[in-house]
Design a protein around this motif. Structure first.
Motif, PDB file in Angstrom:
ATOM      1  N   ILE A 205      44.937  36.546  39.218  1.00 32.50           N
ATOM      2  CA  ILE A 205      44.586  36.310  40.405  1.00 32.50           C
ATOM      3  C   ILE A 205      43.989  35.098  40.734  1.00 32.50           C
ATOM      4  N   ALA A 206      43.245  34.495  39.808  1.00 37.17           N
ATOM      5  CA  ALA A 206      42.592  33.253  39.925  1.00 37.17           C
ATOM      6  C   ALA A 206      43.750  32.310  40.224  1.00 37.17           C
ATOM      7  N   LYS A 207      44.845  32.248  39.638  1.00 34.18           N
ATOM      8  CA  LYS A 207      45.975  31.443  39.842  1.00 34.18           C
ATOM      9  C   LYS A 207      46.666  31.515  41.187  1.00 34.18           C
ATOM     10  N   ILE A 208      46.764  32.727  41.620  1.00 30.06           N
ATOM     11  CA  ILE A 208      47.634  32.708  42.877  1.00 30.06           C
ATOM     12  C   ILE A 208      46.455  32.332  44.143  1.00 30.06           C
ATOM     13  N   SER A 209      45.252  32.621  43.811  1.00 25.05           N
ATOM     14  CA  SER A 209      44.502  32.189  44.771  1.00 25.05           C
ATOM     15  C   SER A 209      44.158  30.859  45.162  1.00 25.05           C
ATOM     16  N   SER A 210      44.371  30.271  43.659  1.00 26.56           N
ATOM     17  CA  SER A 210      44.098  28.564  43.896  1.00 26.56           C
ATOM     18  C   SER A 210      45.444  27.962  44.557  1.00 26.56           C
ATOM     19  N   ASN A 211      46.566  28.709  44.805  1.00 27.62           N
ATOM     20  CA  ASN A 211      47.845  28.234  45.439  1.00 27.62           C
ATOM     21  C   ASN A 211      47.616  28.024  46.941  1.00 27.62           C
ATOM     22  N   VAL A 212      46.271  28.163  47.490  1.00 27.78           N
ATOM     23  CA  VAL A 212      46.164  27.993  48.835  1.00 27.78           C
ATOM     24  C   VAL A 212      46.426  26.903  49.340  1.00 27.78           C
ATOM     25  N   TRP A 213      46.666  25.585  48.891  1.00 27.27           N
ATOM     26  CA  TRP A 213      46.887  24.412  49.435  1.00 27.27           C
ATOM     27  C   TRP A 213      48.276  24.192  49.310  1.00 27.27           C
ATOM     28  N   TRP A 214      48.889  24.510  48.175  1.00 28.22           N
ATOM     29  CA  TRP A 214      50.187  24.639  47.895  1.00 28.22           C
ATOM     30  C   TRP A 214      51.048  25.162  49.031  1.00 28.22           C
TER      31      TRP A 214
END
Length: 261
Positions: A205-214
């Motif tokens: 969840i943390a990883k997928i959420s961190s993809n916001v800028w990508w």
């Protein structure tokens, strides 16, 4: 000889680029092999996926050997295959770690940008090569890298094609850490062990959420690739690739001189 060697160990799937003869530059087939290994790893129980290189290089990006006489179909496949590769990294539920064992250039540097975490050896260096050899780093170098090191510095990287030491890159926020050359695998294994103590569900969840800028920049990737495809066979591409292969400075036509085709 396999272009990519996959080895599961210490709770991680290690994917080693295995074309040291061309500094681990990838062609469409090698890119597809790496994508397939990443997708297979996402379906396993490993904590992390590690990408590294063989020999003295991490990755020199896309293979330039045929750019002086380009095949538009093959180049389109490589351009969009690179985007598919980077998205496979970003969409994997596990963290993907770049274990930078040597030189990372061009698309190889963008591969570092696409990975979630990056550890490099002291002797490594990185940077973009695009506009120096008749291309442009539209899959991370001109856009996503700015999220790590700032817009002005990212423009410096993509416009001027300078080389940066691992220490310089780490100070800029390009890398997570720099380690002694003989400590890379030990330090990566320690990072994987630390990650393995976390909840896999919430790590994802943390990883997928961190993809916001990508994710927000994705349209920019696609439009950039479209421009690269339209420039296949241009005078700038042919001259840049020829100069690179001949180990001489490129002599690009000045703006306004002819059509560039």
């Amino acid at each position: 000889m396999n272009d990519v060697i996959a080895e599961e160990r210490a709770d991680a799937m290690w994917l080693r680029l295995n074309r040291p003869d061309r500094k681990n530059a990838y062609d469409p087939a090698m890119c597809r092999e790496l994508i397939d290994h990443i997708r297979a790893a996402t379906e396993s129980s490993v904590t992390a996926i590690v990408i590294t290189g063989s020999g003295d290089s991490f990755c020199a990006g896309g293979f330039l050997g045929k750019l002086a006489d380009p095949d538009p179909v093959q180049l389109r496949s490589m351009f969009f295959g690179s985007l598919e590769l980077f998205e496979a990294i970003r969409n994997a539920p596990q963290p993907v770690i770049a274990a930078v064992n040597g030189v990372a250039a061009g698309g190889g540097n963008e591969l570092i940008v696409a990975c979630d975490l990056a550890i490099a050896v002291e002797s490594s260096s990185m940077g973009q090569t695009g506009v120096k050899i008749g291309s442009a780093p539209v899959l991370g170098g001109t856009n996503m890298l700015a999220m790590s090191i700032g817009e002005k510095r990212a423009k410096e990287v993509s416009f001027l094609c300078r080389r940066y030491s691992a220490t310089e890159a780490c100070e800029l926020g390009w890398l997570n850490s720099v380690v002694a050359d003989d400590r890379l695998e030990v330090e990566v294994d320690a990072l994987v062990a630390e990650l393995s103590r976390m909840s896999p569900r919430y790590l994802e969840i943390a990883k997928i959420s961190s993809n916001v800028w990508w994710n927000s920049i994705r349209d920019n990737y696609v439009s950039g690739l479209g421009m690269l495809v339209q420039a296949i066979g241009s005078a700038d591409m042919v001259e840049g690739a020829s100069a690179f292969m001949e180990k001489r400075p490129a002599e690009f036509p000045r703006r306004g001189e002819g059509t560039g085709q």
